[in-house]
Design an enzyme around this catalytic site. Sequence first.
Site, mmCIF file in Angstrom:
data_model
loop_
_atom_site.group_PDB
_atom_site.id
_atom_site.type_symbol
_atom_site.label_atom_id
_atom_site.label_comp_id
_atom_site.label_asym_id
_atom_site.label_seq_id
_atom_site.Cartn_x
_atom_site.Cartn_y
_atom_site.Cartn_z
ATOM 1 N N GLY A 69 0.822 -1.194 0.000
ATOM 2 C CA GLY A 69 0.000 0.000 0.000
ATOM 3 C C GLY A 69 0.857 1.245 0.000
ATOM 4 N N SER A 70 0.341 2.334 -0.544
ATOM 5 C CA SER A 70 1.021 3.622 -0.423
ATOM 6 C C SER A 70 0.793 4.155 0.989
ATOM 7 C CB SER A 70 0.482 4.599 -1.465
ATOM 8 O OG SER A 70 0.834 4.167 -2.758
ATOM 9 N N GLY A 71 1.561 5.167 1.349
ATOM 10 C CA GLY A 71 1.428 5.735 2.683
ATOM 11 C C GLY A 71 2.570 5.333 3.605
ATOM 12 N N HIS A 72 3.510 4.530 3.071
ATOM 13 C CA HIS A 72 4.655 4.095 3.876
ATOM 14 C C HIS A 72 5.967 4.658 3.324
ATOM 15 C CE1 HIS A 72 1.779 1.428 5.664
ATOM 16 N NE2 HIS A 72 1.619 0.740 4.559
ATOM 17 N N HIS A 132 -0.185 0.398 9.744
ATOM 18 C CA HIS A 132 -1.453 0.952 9.263
ATOM 19 C C HIS A 132 -2.263 1.450 10.444
ATOM 20 C CE1 HIS A 132 -0.171 -2.318 6.600
ATOM 21 N NE2 HIS A 132 -0.393 -1.432 5.680
#
Lengths: 330, 202
Positions: A53-56, A218
Amino acid sequence: MKMLINVAETVVADALRGMAAAHPDLTIDVDNRVIVRRDAPVEGKVALVSGGGSGHEPLHGGFVGPGMLSAACPGEVFTSPVPDQMVRAAAAVDSGAGVLFVVKNYTGDVLNFDMAAELAEDEGIQVAKVLVNDDVAVTDSLYTAGRRGTGATLYVEKIAGAAADEGQPLERVEAIARRVNENARSFGVALSACSTPAKGSPTFDLPSGELELGVGIHGEPGRERRPMMTSSEIADYAVDVVLGDLQPRNPVLVLVNGMGATPLLELYGFNAEVQRVLAERGVVVAHTLVGNYVTSLDMAGASVTLCQVDEELLRLWNAPVRTAGLRWGI
Amino acid sequence: MLDAAFFRHWLTSAAALVDREAQRLTELDSPIGDADHGSNLQRGFAAVVATLEKDAPATPGAVLTLAGRQLISTVGGASGPLYGTLLRRTGKALGDAPEVSEQEFADALRAGVDAVSALGGAAHGDKTMLDALVPAVDALSESFDAARAAADEGALATTPLQARKGRASYLGERSIGHQDPGATSSALLFDALAQTAEAGRG
């Protein structure tokens, strides 16, 4: 919640366009969401493909380049990429020597990479997979989806990437990646929740006077909530939890990782405490990295990863790397 | 008998329901997941509608197989492969028949649900989409309406459970008290199915 975005739907595409403009070493296919090192496929070299996932950020796109990943597939925010992206990435970087998928242990990532591996093999690409599951906060793996993959991903990608760059064959690169994962453990703490663009507000409720011990990347809760602790107390807790699971006989690599919203001033201070605890426990440190590497959007907090290294793993760790997020020796 | 048009209508209604409920699904996913279930399914089902309009597959099996492939290609996360597999396997079980009976569909859907269970390694009671799918398929031999009611009931019944699979499992006991977003979206599929059947029968 204020965010520096246009609309939630285009957050990932907008970031990829900006990343392409900032990093001419990368070929970024914004429509299909694949980030590839510009010189791929490299003849005779095993290719490493990861994604999640993006966001890391900088994980994983920020780790594409010589000495580390060949390609990365960013999914939507906190959502694993789809098999089409992974197959496209594998096809773009495979030189015939095979592809290693580096997969973090989350249900979505595992399922999509499994499907992608089958599809890629149908296209004649030899694929191996390594599952990263280093998060010791997840204790009862029988009744959960198992340990999460967090900070150790950086070590797996860097060290296996160096092995691939040396021209080692796929089985060897895969075995080294597995060895890194088996020797790495992480533990994270959150001081505040993160906010996804789709939701626009914090994804969980963490009162200002409390912290979450054992948080995932997350914002998944971990072991317990406690009233706020000092940096020194958190370091004692986190390092002892990690050492409870990994009793290193060899030197360790230390990653003091920011979750996205914790300033370096605090991270360096926290690292001082982590180093103190390690010294008190008699653990020898071979190398330390402090910064935001495996983040969780705007979450405040940090994680500690220890990775026990033998001579070979340390040599590969120290090998040159040139990516947006990690760079030395070149 | 059910033809390709019936299944296209089903999926189009499902897309409309997912679109309407996306915010609620995301809200449900926020305390126990990662707050993206609604937006992910919304994106996937919109793509399903678009591809069905473009390709207009001629048989029930082809409609479901194509829709499943499209979900796998667009949703991501765990729900992409799981919902994609549900529809793809159901479609494959229906084969090439131009029309299928309700019982044939119920049997095929059971094969799809079994495939979801095998892929995710989950079972009824783990607080996942299977908690709605399994009772719904059991009730489908009775009627579409019974399946809808069973799915709804199954979704509601996830609230007191402790999650054992997926991201919610990391919450342990703290997952208790939250309705599972996957079971909730699965119930939407059966709501759409019952609506489609009602509309078809005038």
